[in-house]
Design a protein around this motif. Structure first.
Motif, PDB file in Angstrom:
ATOM      1  N   ALA A  70     -24.377 -21.376 -44.324  1.00  0.00           N
ATOM      2  CA  ALA A  70     -25.064 -21.523 -43.025  1.00  0.00           C
ATOM      3  C   ALA A  70     -24.979 -20.226 -42.229  1.00  0.00           C
ATOM      4  O   ALA A  70     -25.975 -19.767 -41.655  1.00  0.00           O
ATOM      5  CB  ALA A  70     -24.463 -22.675 -42.241  1.00  0.00           C
ATOM      6  N   THR A  71     -23.808 -19.622 -42.193  1.00  0.00           N
ATOM      7  CA  THR A  71     -23.639 -18.345 -41.489  1.00  0.00           C
ATOM      8  C   THR A  71     -24.491 -17.269 -42.136  1.00  0.00           C
ATOM      9  O   THR A  71     -25.115 -16.459 -41.441  1.00  0.00           O
ATOM     10  CB  THR A  71     -22.162 -17.926 -41.495  1.00  0.00           C
ATOM     11  N   GLY A  72     -24.521 -17.242 -43.451  1.00  0.00           N
ATOM     12  CA  GLY A  72     -25.338 -16.259 -44.162  1.00  0.00           C
ATOM     13  C   GLY A  72     -26.818 -16.405 -43.869  1.00  0.00           C
ATOM     14  O   GLY A  72     -27.532 -15.412 -43.684  1.00  0.00           O
ATOM     15  N   LEU A  73     -27.291 -17.652 -43.804  1.00  0.00           N
ATOM     16  CA  LEU A  73     -28.710 -17.873 -43.510  1.00  0.00           C
ATOM     17  C   LEU A  73     -29.063 -17.475 -42.087  1.00  0.00           C
ATOM     18  O   LEU A  73     -30.112 -16.881 -41.833  1.00  0.00           O
ATOM     19  CB  LEU A  73     -29.085 -19.327 -43.773  1.00  0.00           C
ATOM     20  N   VAL A  74     -28.194 -17.790 -41.134  1.00  0.00           N
ATOM     21  CA  VAL A  74     -28.442 -17.377 -39.743  1.00  0.00           C
ATOM     22  C   VAL A  74     -28.433 -15.854 -39.646  1.00  0.00           C
ATOM     23  O   VAL A  74     -29.312 -15.252 -39.017  1.00  0.00           O
ATOM     24  CB  VAL A  74     -27.399 -18.004 -38.796  1.00  0.00           C
ATOM     25  N   ALA A  75     -27.452 -15.225 -40.278  1.00  0.00           N
ATOM     26  CA  ALA A  75     -27.374 -13.763 -40.234  1.00  0.00           C
ATOM     27  C   ALA A  75     -28.552 -13.136 -40.967  1.00  0.00           C
ATOM     28  O   ALA A  75     -29.060 -12.092 -40.546  1.00  0.00           O
ATOM     29  CB  ALA A  75     -26.060 -13.291 -40.842  1.00  0.00           C
ATOM     30  N   LEU A  76     -28.987 -13.758 -42.050  1.00  0.00           N
ATOM     31  CA  LEU A  76     -30.140 -13.237 -42.777  1.00  0.00           C
ATOM     32  C   LEU A  76     -31.367 -13.238 -41.887  1.00  0.00           C
ATOM     33  O   LEU A  76     -32.042 -12.215 -41.741  1.00  0.00           O
ATOM     34  CB  LEU A  76     -30.412 -14.077 -44.024  1.00  0.00           C
ATOM     35  N   ILE A 103     -27.242  -2.164 -33.594  1.00  0.00           N
ATOM     36  CA  ILE A 103     -25.855  -2.599 -33.434  1.00  0.00           C
ATOM     37  C   ILE A 103     -25.724  -4.095 -33.729  1.00  0.00           C
ATOM     38  O   ILE A 103     -24.773  -4.531 -34.390  1.00  0.00           O
ATOM     39  CB  ILE A 103     -25.345  -2.259 -32.024  1.00  0.00           C
ATOM     40  N   PHE A 104     -26.691  -4.899 -33.280  1.00  0.00           N
ATOM     41  CA  PHE A 104     -26.645  -6.331 -33.579  1.00  0.00           C
ATOM     42  C   PHE A 104     -26.802  -6.592 -35.075  1.00  0.00           C
ATOM     43  O   PHE A 104     -26.179  -7.507 -35.622  1.00  0.00           O
ATOM     44  CB  PHE A 104     -27.688  -7.095 -32.781  1.00  0.00           C
ATOM     45  N   ALA A 105     -27.619  -5.804 -35.755  1.00  0.00           N
ATOM     46  CA  ALA A 105     -27.737  -5.939 -37.214  1.00  0.00           C
ATOM     47  C   ALA A 105     -26.402  -5.611 -37.875  1.00  0.00           C
ATOM     48  O   ALA A 105     -25.993  -6.273 -38.841  1.00  0.00           O
ATOM     49  CB  ALA A 105     -28.844  -5.038 -37.734  1.00  0.00           C
ATOM     50  N   PHE A 106     -25.700  -4.602 -37.368  1.00  0.00           N
ATOM     51  CA  PHE A 106     -24.367  -4.249 -37.868  1.00  0.00           C
ATOM     52  C   PHE A 106     -23.396  -5.418 -37.664  1.00  0.00           C
ATOM     53  O   PHE A 106     -22.643  -5.765 -38.565  1.00  0.00           O
ATOM     54  CB  PHE A 106     -23.873  -2.988 -37.154  1.00  0.00           C
ATOM     55  N   TYR A 107     -23.428  -6.039 -36.475  1.00  0.00           N
ATOM     56  CA  TYR A 107     -22.575  -7.198 -36.223  1.00  0.00           C
ATOM     57  C   TYR A 107     -22.870  -8.324 -37.212  1.00  0.00           C
ATOM     58  O   TYR A 107     -21.962  -8.982 -37.705  1.00  0.00           O
ATOM     59  CB  TYR A 107     -22.788  -7.737 -34.808  1.00  0.00           C
ATOM     60  N   GLY A 108     -24.155  -8.556 -37.486  1.00  0.00           N
ATOM     61  CA  GLY A 108     -24.534  -9.597 -38.440  1.00  0.00           C
ATOM     62  C   GLY A 108     -23.967  -9.336 -39.822  1.00  0.00           C
ATOM     63  O   GLY A 108     -23.470 -10.250 -40.490  1.00  0.00           O
ATOM     64  N   LEU A 109     -24.017  -8.074 -40.255  1.00  0.00           N
ATOM     65  CA  LEU A 109     -23.459  -7.716 -41.560  1.00  0.00           C
ATOM     66  C   LEU A 109     -21.958  -7.960 -41.595  1.00  0.00           C
ATOM     67  O   LEU A 109     -21.434  -8.517 -42.562  1.00  0.00           O
ATOM     68  CB  LEU A 109     -23.772  -6.248 -41.887  1.00  0.00           C
TER      69      LEU A 109
END
Length: 176
Positions: free
Chosen positions: A131-137, A105-111
């Motif tokens: 920056a958001t993309g790198l943190v989410a990556l 679910i957290f991976a889904f939130y990141g996407l």
């Protein structure tokens, strides 16, 4: 079509293999999305290839989200062990194996966060989007890998047998 007829029609589907296929397809598309994005950011990649990689990066995220949403939808429609929407969207509502479900679910939130910020790049600025993309990556890769590893071997010991011991019997996830 009333609800009972719809449920009867859904129960004829091979739900469990479809849930796994959609989940795996989402994982593969998201892997391709991340790989294409990382390759496109390398300085020695030629312009034409960079353009193709950017298309794969954007479209792969959309395909991955689509397969992920189908995976989640079928989890809620599974006749043998249906998940309520609260358990699919909020990690604390999942009763069994909640740590593995929570990671997914957290991976889904990141996407979702990455897709929203990339769509709003003109509002938030490119630096904030990157920056958001790198943190989410970084966090999404860890969460999705841990969730996938937690699901490995879940059917191990079942050997494809249902409750009656027949091949192709009941859903192996069924509570006994």
């Amino acid at each position: 079509m009333n609800e009972n007829a719809f449920r009867a029609w859904i129960e004829t589907w091979p739900i469990w293999p479809l849930i796994r296929a959609f989940g795996f397809s989402a994982y593969v598309w998201l892997f391709l999305t991340v790989a294409a994005g990382m390759l496109a950011s390398l300085p020695f990649v030629p312009g034409k290839l960079r353009g193709i990689l950017n298309i794969v990066h954007r479209q792969g995220a959309r395909w991955g989200l689509g397969f992920l949403l189908l995976h989640m939808l079928l989890l809620s429609l599974d006749p043998t062990m249906p998940f309520p929407w609260t358990a699919i969207v909020f990690p604390s509502f999942a009763d069994a194996r909640s740590a593995v479900y929570g990671l997914g679910i957290f991976a889904f939130y990141g996407l979702i966060i990455v897709m929203v910020t990339s769509g709003a790049v003109k509002v938030i600025g490119q630096a904030m989007m990157i920056a958001t993309g790198l943190v989410a990556l970084r966090s999404g890769v860890v969460w999705s890998r841990l969730a996938a590893m937690g699901n490995l071997g879940y059917d191990e010991g079942q050997k494809g047998r249902g409750k009656e011991g027949k091949i192709g019997g009941q859903n192996p996830r069924r509570r006994r």
